[in-house]
Design a protein around this motif. Structure first.
Motif, PDB file in Angstrom:
ATOM      1  N   LEU A 277       0.874  -1.182   0.000  1.00 35.21           N
ATOM      2  CA  LEU A 277       0.000   0.000   0.000  1.00 35.21           C
ATOM      3  C   LEU A 277       0.904   1.224   0.000  1.00 35.21           C
ATOM      4  O   LEU A 277       1.745   1.375   0.894  1.00 35.21           O
ATOM      5  CB  LEU A 277      -0.893   0.005   1.244  1.00 35.21           C
ATOM      6  CG  LEU A 277      -1.846  -1.183   1.402  1.00 35.21           C
ATOM      7  CD1 LEU A 277      -2.528  -1.141   2.771  1.00 35.21           C
ATOM      8  CD2 LEU A 277      -2.893  -1.195   0.294  1.00 35.21           C
ATOM      9  N   ILE A 278       0.728   2.103  -0.994  1.00 36.46           N
ATOM     10  CA  ILE A 278       1.634   3.257  -1.119  1.00 36.46           C
ATOM     11  C   ILE A 278       0.849   4.535  -0.832  1.00 36.46           C
ATOM     12  O   ILE A 278      -0.080   4.879  -1.566  1.00 36.46           O
ATOM     13  CB  ILE A 278       2.245   3.317  -2.538  1.00 36.46           C
ATOM     14  CG1 ILE A 278       2.859   1.962  -2.893  1.00 36.46           C
ATOM     15  CG2 ILE A 278       3.297   4.421  -2.635  1.00 36.46           C
ATOM     16  CD1 ILE A 278       2.948   1.725  -4.380  1.00 36.46           C
ATOM     17  N   GLY A 279       1.219   5.225   0.238  1.00 39.23           N
ATOM     18  CA  GLY A 279       0.555   6.474   0.611  1.00 39.23           C
ATOM     19  C   GLY A 279      -0.518   6.267   1.665  1.00 39.23           C
ATOM     20  O   GLY A 279      -1.136   5.204   1.748  1.00 39.23           O
ATOM     21  N   GLY A 280      -0.725   7.298   2.464  1.00 39.11           N
ATOM     22  CA  GLY A 280      -1.733   7.232   3.535  1.00 39.11           C
ATOM     23  C   GLY A 280      -2.887   8.165   3.235  1.00 39.11           C
ATOM     24  O   GLY A 280      -3.320   8.931   4.092  1.00 39.11           O
ATOM     25  N   GLY A 281      -3.381   8.114   1.996  1.00 42.01           N
ATOM     26  CA  GLY A 281      -4.473   8.998   1.582  1.00 42.01           C
ATOM     27  C   GLY A 281      -5.832   8.545   2.097  1.00 42.01           C
ATOM     28  O   GLY A 281      -5.953   7.535   2.805  1.00 42.01           O
ATOM     29  N   HIS A 282      -6.855   9.317   1.722  1.00 43.90           N
ATOM     30  CA  HIS A 282      -8.210   9.113   2.247  1.00 43.90           C
ATOM     31  C   HIS A 282      -8.745   7.699   1.998  1.00 43.90           C
ATOM     32  O   HIS A 282      -9.392   7.121   2.865  1.00 43.90           O
ATOM     33  CB  HIS A 282      -9.179  10.084   1.577  1.00 43.90           C
ATOM     34  CG  HIS A 282      -8.920  11.528   1.866  1.00 43.90           C
ATOM     35  ND1 HIS A 282      -7.736  12.153   1.585  1.00 43.90           N
ATOM     36  CD2 HIS A 282      -9.715  12.472   2.407  1.00 43.90           C
ATOM     37  CE1 HIS A 282      -7.815  13.420   1.936  1.00 43.90           C
ATOM     38  NE2 HIS A 282      -9.010  13.644   2.444  1.00 43.90           N
ATOM     39  N   ALA A 283      -8.516   7.160   0.805  1.00 42.39           N
ATOM     40  CA  ALA A 283      -9.078   5.845   0.472  1.00 42.39           C
ATOM     41  C   ALA A 283      -8.352   4.746   1.244  1.00 42.39           C
ATOM     42  O   ALA A 283      -8.969   3.783   1.711  1.00 42.39           O
ATOM     43  CB  ALA A 283      -8.979   5.600  -1.031  1.00 42.39           C
ATOM     44  N   HIS A 284      -7.052   4.903   1.396  1.00 43.41           N
ATOM     45  CA  HIS A 284      -6.297   3.894   2.142  1.00 43.41           C
ATOM     46  C   HIS A 284      -6.693   3.864   3.617  1.00 43.41           C
ATOM     47  O   HIS A 284      -6.614   2.818   4.260  1.00 43.41           O
ATOM     48  CB  HIS A 284      -4.792   4.139   1.994  1.00 43.41           C
ATOM     49  CG  HIS A 284      -4.226   3.508   0.756  1.00 43.41           C
ATOM     50  ND1 HIS A 284      -2.898   3.581   0.418  1.00 43.41           N
ATOM     51  CD2 HIS A 284      -4.821   2.773  -0.225  1.00 43.41           C
ATOM     52  CE1 HIS A 284      -2.699   2.915  -0.720  1.00 43.41           C
ATOM     53  NE2 HIS A 284      -3.853   2.437  -1.133  1.00 43.41           N
ATOM     54  N   LEU A 285      -7.134   5.003   4.146  1.00 44.78           N
ATOM     55  CA  LEU A 285      -7.564   5.000   5.554  1.00 44.78           C
ATOM     56  C   LEU A 285      -8.683   3.977   5.760  1.00 44.78           C
ATOM     57  O   LEU A 285      -8.725   3.266   6.759  1.00 44.78           O
ATOM     58  CB  LEU A 285      -8.043   6.398   5.968  1.00 44.78           C
ATOM     59  CG  LEU A 285      -6.944   7.461   6.087  1.00 44.78           C
ATOM     60  CD1 LEU A 285      -7.568   8.845   6.261  1.00 44.78           C
ATOM     61  CD2 LEU A 285      -6.005   7.161   7.251  1.00 44.78           C
TER      62      LEU A 285
ATOM     63  N   THR B  51       2.624  -4.375   3.374  1.00 40.00           N
ATOM     64  CA  THR B  51       3.651  -3.361   3.622  1.00 40.00           C
ATOM     65  C   THR B  51       3.042  -2.008   3.293  1.00 40.00           C
ATOM     66  O   THR B  51       2.372  -1.856   2.269  1.00 40.00           O
ATOM     67  CB  THR B  51       4.888  -3.600   2.728  1.00 40.00           C
ATOM     68  OG1 THR B  51       5.342  -4.934   2.929  1.00 40.00           O
ATOM     69  CG2 THR B  51       6.012  -2.628   3.070  1.00 40.00           C
ATOM     70  N   LEU B  52       3.257  -1.041   4.184  1.00 40.00           N
ATOM     71  CA  LEU B  52       2.769   0.319   3.939  1.00 40.00           C
ATOM     72  C   LEU B  52       3.976   1.213   3.676  1.00 40.00           C
ATOM     73  O   LEU B  52       4.859   1.340   4.530  1.00 40.00           O
ATOM     74  CB  LEU B  52       1.981   0.813   5.165  1.00 40.00           C
ATOM     75  CG  LEU B  52       1.537   2.278   5.152  1.00 40.00           C
ATOM     76  CD1 LEU B  52       0.633   2.576   3.962  1.00 40.00           C
ATOM     77  CD2 LEU B  52       0.803   2.624   6.462  1.00 40.00           C
ATOM     78  N   LEU B  53       4.008   1.796   2.480  1.00 40.00           N
ATOM     79  CA  LEU B  53       5.108   2.690   2.100  1.00 40.00           C
ATOM     80  C   LEU B  53       4.583   4.121   2.106  1.00 40.00           C
ATOM     81  O   LEU B  53       3.667   4.451   1.342  1.00 40.00           O
ATOM     82  CB  LEU B  53       5.612   2.317   0.696  1.00 40.00           C
ATOM     83  CG  LEU B  53       6.577   3.306   0.028  1.00 40.00           C
ATOM     84  CD1 LEU B  53       7.888   3.407   0.797  1.00 40.00           C
ATOM     85  CD2 LEU B  53       6.846   2.897  -1.422  1.00 40.00           C
TER      86      LEU B  53
ATOM     87  N   SER C 173      -1.316  -0.844  -4.333  1.00 36.95           N
ATOM     88  CA  SER C 173      -2.327   0.199  -4.443  1.00 36.95           C
ATOM     89  C   SER C 173      -1.675   1.548  -4.155  1.00 36.95           C
ATOM     90  O   SER C 173      -0.978   1.708  -3.150  1.00 36.95           O
ATOM     91  CB  SER C 173      -3.453  -0.080  -3.445  1.00 36.95           C
ATOM     92  OG  SER C 173      -4.336   1.013  -3.410  1.00 36.95           O
ATOM     93  N   TRP C 174      -1.923   2.492  -5.063  1.00 36.26           N
ATOM     94  CA  TRP C 174      -1.358   3.845  -4.929  1.00 36.26           C
ATOM     95  C   TRP C 174      -2.426   4.799  -4.415  1.00 36.26           C
ATOM     96  O   TRP C 174      -3.507   4.888  -4.993  1.00 36.26           O
ATOM     97  CB  TRP C 174      -0.892   4.364  -6.294  1.00 36.26           C
ATOM     98  CG  TRP C 174       0.292   3.660  -6.870  1.00 36.26           C
ATOM     99  CD1 TRP C 174       0.290   2.466  -7.525  1.00 36.26           C
ATOM    100  CD2 TRP C 174       1.662   4.111  -6.864  1.00 36.26           C
ATOM    101  NE1 TRP C 174       1.569   2.146  -7.927  1.00 36.26           N
ATOM    102  CE2 TRP C 174       2.428   3.146  -7.536  1.00 36.26           C
ATOM    103  CE3 TRP C 174       2.303   5.240  -6.359  1.00 36.26           C
ATOM    104  CZ2 TRP C 174       3.801   3.271  -7.718  1.00 36.26           C
ATOM    105  CZ3 TRP C 174       3.670   5.370  -6.539  1.00 36.26           C
ATOM    106  CH2 TRP C 174       4.408   4.389  -7.210  1.00 36.26           C
ATOM    107  N   ASN C 175      -2.086   5.558  -3.361  1.00 33.63           N
ATOM    108  CA  ASN C 175      -2.981   6.621  -2.875  1.00 33.63           C
ATOM    109  C   ASN C 175      -2.077   7.730  -2.308  1.00 33.63           C
ATOM    110  O   ASN C 175      -2.054   7.980  -1.115  1.00 33.63           O
ATOM    111  CB  ASN C 175      -3.931   6.047  -1.809  1.00 33.63           C
ATOM    112  CG  ASN C 175      -5.017   7.022  -1.360  1.00 33.63           C
ATOM    113  OD1 ASN C 175      -5.669   6.795  -0.351  1.00 33.63           O
ATOM    114  ND2 ASN C 175      -5.235   8.102  -2.066  1.00 33.63           N
ATOM    115  N   ILE C 176      -1.316   8.351  -3.229  1.00 36.05           N
ATOM    116  CA  ILE C 176      -0.271   9.294  -2.788  1.00 36.05           C
ATOM    117  C   ILE C 176      -0.659  10.755  -3.000  1.00 36.05           C
ATOM    118  O   ILE C 176       0.177  11.645  -2.845  1.00 36.05           O
ATOM    119  CB  ILE C 176       1.083   9.012  -3.481  1.00 36.05           C
ATOM    120  CG1 ILE C 176       0.968   9.148  -5.004  1.00 36.05           C
ATOM    121  CG2 ILE C 176       1.622   7.648  -3.080  1.00 36.05           C
ATOM    122  CD1 ILE C 176       2.325   9.144  -5.714  1.00 36.05           C
TER     123      ILE C 176
END
Ligand SMILES: Cc1cc2nc3c(=O)[nH]c(=O)nc-3n(C[C@H](O)[C@H](O)[C@H](O)COP(=O)(O)OP(=O)(O)OC[C@H]3O[C@@H](n4cnc5c(N)ncnc54)[C@H](O)[C@@H]3O)c2cc1C
Length: 420
Positions: free
Chosen positions: A59-67, A84-86, A155-158
């Motif tokens: 999981l790449i990024g801690g954006g709204h959807a990843h939350l 893994t969270l990057l 998954s990208w959410n950057i």
């Protein structure tokens, strides 16, 4: 590396052909129950994962959807999966409350998410690093420091960067709204420095960008400067379009313009900044506009050199079902005019979460259809807000109360205090 890198297909040039691509497969169109469809196309493109193999989910990024993914994976961990969270920063900041933070309505911890804690709660490994690209064939993500991370599913959410950071002087003399965490951290100290240097003279605040973020920042900083300095600042909003809020309907533009006049803010339309110098902005026609504090809020630009990541309705990259992208960093090829706004990323969250699980199990995908309209709420910084929905606008303290209630509810759901 000598290996040929399979870059993300460039977005803009390919949009037209991609639209045809979707049409040829007779995709359902807007408003026809898209989200409940599971066409054969999606089923057939998914690799069947063997139940015993442990998949490597990045999981790449801690954006709204990843939350939403973090929350749901914490409640019900996916099977056979190493996560893994990057992220480039261990804390993510909720932009919707940043204007209120500038106005002094919230403390910093009210608008931040602790990504370390979310990683821990999901049983994920947290890696701090900045993703800069992806090798689709090798299934590897490239980091700014030259490292590569491999994945089976990613998954990208950057989010996004700000347009025009390469305009001479911008990085040196302006404060950009992205990364939003840095912006939130630096805005008030910079405001205070500028106030100190101005003495008893009115502070000159220049906000470049007349979109929703630029307008909220202008109102909220204007209010804060008056509170801290005791002298009414000279706040100017400058934008290249001919109207402010160019993506909004006329009634909202009108309502915001009324507030600009009521609060004594200045506006300059149809102006483009070609360079920033110390204390001065130079426009395309050679005019120099003095400022003590310049905020660069010019709209969204892609983080990755290859641009936005093009995805279809299942939020997957075409021909690479193992790669998802959501939020600002994704370009919805079937809905290319979708604005870059957090409200879309929020709605993508549950679809993404289900589709990641579906990929791990070899199940069909859900489809995401962006909403046609959404409730816009702009913080005016003085305890009031302007709202708009379905072409109607409303202004007042009760509108700010509603915005505050919605924002706090969102934070309660996704701050790690909610972890049981
Ligand atoms: C001042 C301001 C106010 C706004 N108010 C609103 C509003 O009220 N409503 C609304 O809908 N929209 C609003 N927006 C727009 C909104 O901020 C964005 O559309 C939204 O944040 C996009 O969310 P996202 O989920 O794509 O990513 P973000 O929420 O931006 O999150 C991106 C995440 O990825 C991480 N990251 C970034 N780059 C990398 C990288 N290279 N590698 C690894 N990790 C990375 C970041 O640290 C962060 O954790 C506002 C914008 C601004 C600037």
């Amino acid at each position: 590396m000598s290996r040929q890198t399979a870059r993300i297909p460039p977005t803009t040039q390919r949009v037209a052909s991609r639209e045809l691509y979707w049409e040829r497969r007779s995709m359902p169109t807007r408003g026809r129950g898209l989200s409940s469809c599971t066409p054969a196309f999606y089923r057939s493109t998914m690799p069947a994962s063997s139940p015993s193999s442990r998949q490597n989910l990045l999981l790449i990024g801690g954006g709204h959807a990843h939350l939403e993914v973090f929350r749901a994976f914490h409640e019900q961990p996916p099977e056979n999966c190493k996560i893994t969270l990057l992220v480039d920063q261990p804390t993510a900041v909720y932009s919707g409350m940043v204007p209120g933070f500038l106005a002094g309505q919230y403390q910093e911890d009210a608008l931040s998410f602790d990504l370390r804690k979310w990683a821990q709660a999901m049983g994920a490994q947290l890696v701090l690093g900045r993703a800069v690209g992806m090798d689709l064939d090798a299934r590897e993500v490239e980091l700014a420091d030259g490292m590569r991370m491999s994945y089976d599913l990613c998954s990208w959410n950057i989010g996004s960067a700000v347009v025009g950071l390469d305009v001479p002087g911008v990085r040196e003399f302006a404060l950009a709204t992205r990364p939003i965490g840095d912006f939130a951290q630096q805005a008030i100290p910079r405001l205070r420095d500028a106030i100190r240097l101005r003495g008893k003279n009115p502070l000159r605040i220049l906000v470049v960008g007349g979109g929703a973020a630029g307008m909220e920042i202008a109102f909220c900083l204007d209010h804060r400067a008056l509170q801290e300095h005791g002298v009414k600042p000279e706040t100017t909003v400058l934008y290249s379009s001919h109207t402010l809020l160019p993506n909004a309907d006329f009634p909202l533009q009108n309502a915001v313009m009324r507030q600009i006049k009521r609060r004594g803010l200045k506006f300059r339309h149809g102006q483009k900044i070609v360079a920033l110098h110390e204390g001065e902005a130079e426009t395309w026609n050679g005019e120099r506009i003095p400022f003590d504090l310049c905020i660069w809020a010019t709209g969204a630009d892609a983080h990755l050199a290859d641009g936005w990541i093009p995805v279809g309705p299942s939020l997957q990259v075409e021909n690479h079902p193992e790669v998802f992208a959501v939020g600002d960093c994704a370009h919805l090829t079937y809905a290319p005019n979708t604005p870059k706004a957090g409200v879309y990323a929020v709605r993508q969250g549950p679809v993404l979460e289900r589709n990641l699980r579906a990929m791990l199990r070899g199940h069909p995908m859900r489809l995401y259809q962006p909403q046609d309209d959404f409730l816009t709420l702009l913080n005016l910084g003085d305890g009031r807000a302007v709202g708009a929905k379905f072409g109607a606008t409303f202004t007042g303290k009760w509108v700010m109360w509603m915005k505050d209630w919605i924002d706090r509810r969102f934070m309660r759901k996704y701050q790690t205090r909610s972890i049981r």
